[in-house]
Design a protein around this motif. Structure first.
Motif, PDB file in Angstrom:
ATOM      1  N   LEU A  18      48.533  25.028 -52.960  1.00  0.00           N
ATOM      2  CA  LEU A  18      47.656  24.894 -54.108  1.00  0.00           C
ATOM      3  C   LEU A  18      48.036  25.033 -55.496  1.00  0.00           C
ATOM      4  O   LEU A  18      47.725  24.114 -56.194  1.00  0.00           O
ATOM      5  CB  LEU A  18      46.695  26.208 -53.745  1.00  0.00           C
ATOM      6  N   PRO A  82      52.027  31.620 -56.948  1.00  0.00           N
ATOM      7  CA  PRO A  82      51.322  32.514 -56.223  1.00  0.00           C
ATOM      8  C   PRO A  82      51.912  34.015 -56.272  1.00  0.00           C
ATOM      9  O   PRO A  82      53.247  34.236 -56.509  1.00  0.00           O
ATOM     10  CB  PRO A  82      51.478  31.710 -54.710  1.00  0.00           C
ATOM     11  N   THR A 130      47.783  32.501 -58.329  1.00  0.00           N
ATOM     12  CA  THR A 130      46.622  32.434 -57.335  1.00  0.00           C
ATOM     13  C   THR A 130      47.217  33.695 -56.366  1.00  0.00           C
ATOM     14  O   THR A 130      48.398  34.118 -56.268  1.00  0.00           O
ATOM     15  CB  THR A 130      47.192  31.037 -56.572  1.00  0.00           C
ATOM     16  N   LEU A 168      43.543  33.364 -60.168  1.00  0.00           N
ATOM     17  CA  LEU A 168      42.490  32.739 -59.025  1.00  0.00           C
ATOM     18  C   LEU A 168      42.565  33.527 -57.763  1.00  0.00           C
ATOM     19  O   LEU A 168      43.588  33.556 -57.183  1.00  0.00           O
ATOM     20  CB  LEU A 168      42.877  31.366 -59.066  1.00  0.00           C
ATOM     21  N   ALA A 171      42.577  33.237 -52.965  1.00  0.00           N
ATOM     22  CA  ALA A 171      42.876  31.625 -52.714  1.00  0.00           C
ATOM     23  C   ALA A 171      43.133  31.409 -51.240  1.00  0.00           C
ATOM     24  O   ALA A 171      43.304  30.246 -50.893  1.00  0.00           O
ATOM     25  CB  ALA A 171      44.343  31.390 -53.585  1.00  0.00           C
ATOM     26  N   VAL A 174      39.975  29.047 -50.004  1.00  0.00           N
ATOM     27  CA  VAL A 174      39.481  28.159 -50.705  1.00  0.00           C
ATOM     28  C   VAL A 174      38.971  26.975 -50.089  1.00  0.00           C
ATOM     29  O   VAL A 174      39.417  26.466 -49.132  1.00  0.00           O
ATOM     30  CB  VAL A 174      40.611  27.675 -51.502  1.00  0.00           C
ATOM     31  N   LYS A 178      35.259  25.372 -54.351  1.00  0.00           N
ATOM     32  CA  LYS A 178      36.109  26.050 -55.148  1.00  0.00           C
ATOM     33  C   LYS A 178      37.275  25.481 -55.555  1.00  0.00           C
ATOM     34  O   LYS A 178      37.911  25.375 -56.599  1.00  0.00           O
ATOM     35  CB  LYS A 178      36.457  27.438 -54.241  1.00  0.00           C
ATOM     36  N   PHE A 179      38.011  24.603 -54.605  1.00  0.00           N
ATOM     37  CA  PHE A 179      39.238  23.647 -55.038  1.00  0.00           C
ATOM     38  C   PHE A 179      39.055  22.772 -55.952  1.00  0.00           C
ATOM     39  O   PHE A 179      39.533  22.791 -57.029  1.00  0.00           O
ATOM     40  CB  PHE A 179      39.832  23.178 -53.583  1.00  0.00           C
ATOM     41  N   TRP A 182      38.269  24.713 -59.432  1.00  0.00           N
ATOM     42  CA  TRP A 182      39.551  25.283 -59.969  1.00  0.00           C
ATOM     43  C   TRP A 182      40.309  23.851 -60.498  1.00  0.00           C
ATOM     44  O   TRP A 182      40.872  24.043 -61.562  1.00  0.00           O
ATOM     45  CB  TRP A 182      40.465  25.696 -58.949  1.00  0.00           C
TER      46      TRP A 182
END
Length: 194
Positions: A18, A82, A130, A168, A171, A174, A178-179, A182
């Motif tokens: 992500l 992340p 994230t 975010l 995560a 997702v 939502k992806f 974002w």
């Protein structure tokens, strides 16, 4: 036109993460407004950890030496990572330690009573984090520790400002909607150079 440096702090260079997609979306938005974009993909770099104060006083070796030039040339940084074990991944932290060597971010004062020289004054930054937990839990339940450490301990001390951030949460759950939402948000930030 703004010179932007994107620091993709995911330690795994495999393309399916992500964080990589969010950095791509930010870069796409920046390109739409003709901002100049450079990238540092921390997961693709090979460097060691610092062990001594003497190491910290000397310039880093390649590839960090070349990569930190991108930071020096930038007007704005996007730092994305992340949340791992409540903090930034160790490899991203090690990159910042390597990049900071030889007074790159913060230089010794020329006076015994002055604050160290902030070498990044005039640059702005946005941090994107994230995480699996809900963002509000991280922000209020965990006091956003990794974000605060980065903003106060690296960016703020070295002169970056203004500082913005995006948290975010959830995560790991997702869905496509939502992806897309974002990624749209990242494209807007990229276009605006913030």
């Amino acid at each position: 036109m703004t010179q932007i440096c994107i620091i993709d702090g995911h330690p795994d260079p495999a393309p399916h993460h992500l964080i990589h997609a969010l950095c791509d979306a930010y870069a796409e938005g920046a390109a739409e407004e003709d901002h100049a974009v450079s990238r540092i993909n921390v997961g693709s770099l090979d460097f060691g950890f610092l062990s001594t104060p003497d190491d910290f006083a000397t310039p880093p070796s390649e590839p960090v030496l070349s990569e930190r030039r991108k930071i020096a040339e930038a007007d704005h940084l996007l730092i994305a990572f992340p949340l791992w074990l409540g903090g930034m991944p160790a490899k991203l932290r090690a990159f910042f330690e390597q990049a900071a060597r030889a007074e790159f971010f913060l230089a010794a004062s020329d006076s015994a009573h002055k604050w160290p020289m902030q070498m990044m004054k005039g640059k702005s930054a946005r941090t994107v984090i994230t995480m699996g937990m809900p963002g509000l839990v991280y922000r209020f339940g965990m006091d956003a520790g990794a974000l605060r450490a980065l903003e106060r301990g690296v960016l703020g001390l070295s002169g970056f400002g203004p500082l913005h951030h995006t948290i975010l949460g959830t995560a790991g759950e997702v869905d496509e909607a939502k992806f897309k939402r974002w990624c749209t948000e990242m494209r807007i930030f990229g276009r605006e150079g913030v």
